[in-house]
Design an enzyme around this catalytic site. Sequence first.
Site, mmCIF file in Angstrom:
data_model
loop_
_atom_site.group_PDB
_atom_site.id
_atom_site.type_symbol
_atom_site.label_atom_id
_atom_site.label_comp_id
_atom_site.label_asym_id
_atom_site.label_seq_id
_atom_site.Cartn_x
_atom_site.Cartn_y
_atom_site.Cartn_z
ATOM 1 N N THR A 240 2.875 2.175 -2.221
ATOM 2 C CA THR A 240 4.197 1.868 -2.774
ATOM 3 C C THR A 240 4.221 2.076 -4.289
ATOM 4 O O THR A 240 5.287 2.020 -4.892
ATOM 5 C CB THR A 240 4.572 0.395 -2.504
ATOM 6 O OG1 THR A 240 3.479 -0.412 -2.959
ATOM 7 C CG2 THR A 240 4.817 0.124 -1.030
ATOM 8 N N GLU B 271 0.836 -1.203 0.000
ATOM 9 C CA GLU B 271 0.000 0.000 0.000
ATOM 10 C C GLU B 271 0.869 1.249 0.000
ATOM 11 O O GLU B 271 1.834 1.338 0.757
ATOM 12 C CB GLU B 271 -0.888 -0.034 1.240
ATOM 13 C CG GLU B 271 -2.279 0.474 1.001
ATOM 14 C CD GLU B 271 -3.054 -0.395 0.027
ATOM 15 O OE1 GLU B 271 -3.057 -0.060 -1.179
ATOM 16 O OE2 GLU B 271 -3.645 -1.398 0.450
ATOM 17 N N ASP C 190 -4.289 0.401 -9.501
ATOM 18 C CA ASP C 190 -5.704 0.075 -9.697
ATOM 19 C C ASP C 190 -6.000 -0.247 -11.162
ATOM 20 O O ASP C 190 -6.731 -1.192 -11.473
ATOM 21 C CB ASP C 190 -6.581 1.245 -9.238
ATOM 22 C CG ASP C 190 -6.267 1.681 -7.813
ATOM 23 O OD1 ASP C 190 -5.640 0.898 -7.074
ATOM 24 O OD2 ASP C 190 -6.641 2.812 -7.449
ATOM 25 N N ALA D 215 -15.726 3.478 -1.910
ATOM 26 C CA ALA D 215 -15.364 2.470 -0.905
ATOM 27 C C ALA D 215 -13.900 2.071 -1.024
ATOM 28 O O ALA D 215 -13.441 1.149 -0.358
ATOM 29 C CB ALA D 215 -16.256 1.241 -1.043
ATOM 30 N N LEU E 211 -12.561 0.700 -3.650
ATOM 31 C CA LEU E 211 -12.481 -0.559 -4.414
ATOM 32 C C LEU E 211 -12.221 -0.287 -5.898
ATOM 33 O O LEU E 211 -12.423 -1.151 -6.737
ATOM 34 C CB LEU E 211 -13.774 -1.367 -4.231
ATOM 35 C CG LEU E 211 -14.026 -1.850 -2.789
ATOM 36 C CD1 LEU E 211 -15.429 -2.443 -2.654
ATOM 37 C CD2 LEU E 211 -12.980 -2.885 -2.372
ATOM 38 N N SER E 212 -11.754 0.920 -6.202
ATOM 39 C CA SER E 212 -11.369 1.291 -7.568
ATOM 40 C C SER E 212 -12.531 1.276 -8.545
ATOM 41 O O SER E 212 -12.413 0.778 -9.667
ATOM 42 C CB SER E 212 -10.255 0.379 -8.096
ATOM 43 O OG SER E 212 -9.110 0.568 -7.326
ATOM 44 N N SER E 213 -13.644 1.859 -8.125
ATOM 45 C CA SER E 213 -14.789 1.944 -9.036
ATOM 46 C C SER E 213 -14.451 2.793 -10.261
ATOM 47 O O SER E 213 -14.896 2.486 -11.369
ATOM 48 C CB SER E 213 -16.008 2.514 -8.316
ATOM 49 O OG SER E 213 -15.712 3.788 -7.780
ATOM 50 N N SER E 214 -13.634 3.828 -10.084
ATOM 51 C CA SER E 214 -13.342 4.678 -11.246
ATOM 52 C C SER E 214 -12.377 3.993 -12.204
ATOM 53 O O SER E 214 -12.540 4.092 -13.426
ATOM 54 C CB SER E 214 -12.819 6.045 -10.805
ATOM 55 O OG SER E 214 -11.653 5.914 -10.025
#
Length: 383
Positions: free
Chosen positions: A36, A34, A174, A125, A127-130
């Site tokens: 990194t 994370e 992501d 959230a 969770l990389s929606s974009s």
Amino acid sequence: MTRARDVAALFESAFGISPSGVWSAPGRVNLIGEHTDYTGGFVMPLAIEQRAFVAARPRADRVVRAVASGHEPRSISLDEVGLGRPDGWLAYLAGAAWVAERSPAHDAPGHGWDLALLSDVPVGAGLSSSAAITCATLLAMSDLDDWPEGRQELARWAQRVEHEVAGIPCGIMDQTASLQCTSGHVLFLDTRSQELVQVPWPASDTGFALLVTNTRAPHMLVDGQYADRRRMCEEATSIMAVPSLRDATLSDLDAAMQRLSDEQAACARHVITENARVLATRALLESGRAMEIGPELTASHASLRDDFRVTVPQLDCAVEAALAAGARGARMTGGGFGGCTIALVDRTSAEAVAHVIDAAFADAGFTAPEHFVAVPSEGAHRE
Ligand code: GLA
């Protein structure tokens, strides 16, 4: 398949014509590694089952016209796209076409698109929606226009959409996860060399599971905290006179201690130790000792809490409750400041661990969290 049919139906009802096809791309959780990915380090994300679906059809003009379920149709000319324009979900759709036409490989001006979007990746959230939306859109455009670029180039373009349109100075994790993950695997990515290794994740019948908890604490990367941590890392890199933090060791850090502020030193210590934890995790997974990665996950959380300072009380609470309930390891995942945690649990106890987290949230007066078990899923593809 039904989501693919739903987005095609949405397209048809908005535009009165069939799409040329439907593409989808997943959100992700990060197993470890994370903060990194913008200092040349290592990350290990996996794609989740939740995906963004995009139906696409090229247009002859330069207009991107798009519809998303539950929203009014919107449109913008490619000539108007830029930093902060358009805003919201349309940024990722129009930004994809805009970044592509600015690539040196594409010498002709780009054309417009009709697009429909349906996503079940929770928004906000962590969770990389974009990334899911942008990667599905870029893959659609690439397939329909026969772009010669490979998936990692598309990942870099998706990152440029974040930087140059949405205004978020993110790394490459992501977008790479959304385009390159494969089902049943965690993706090891060296963000400097861009080397990718698919590391097998043990099958579900091996008895353990990755429990994801969405803390529903507001998650905002745009508020400057992310950029602030990134700047700390860059300053530490230049003071330590290393090419990147990836090249630094704890003894380099000790040697530079007098010249670093406390904050710079703590951020650098997180990144240096986190890169080592990623390599240790990869080695354990590759030697069939997945159950032993728990302490690496938990140490990662402590480092993000104490050194990198990107956790919030809800993230700490979910991790502590999961560990108290018998999880082998737990940590926040994603950028932090809200979002999700992951916990490595015995499959049969996933529900019980979730209940313990729920109870801890209720006791603390936090909004009730949501849980799901992450199943390492397929990256972006045409439906
Ligand atoms: C966000 C960014 C990623 C990465 C993580 C932290 O998800 O988009 O590039 O920096 O935070 O690991």
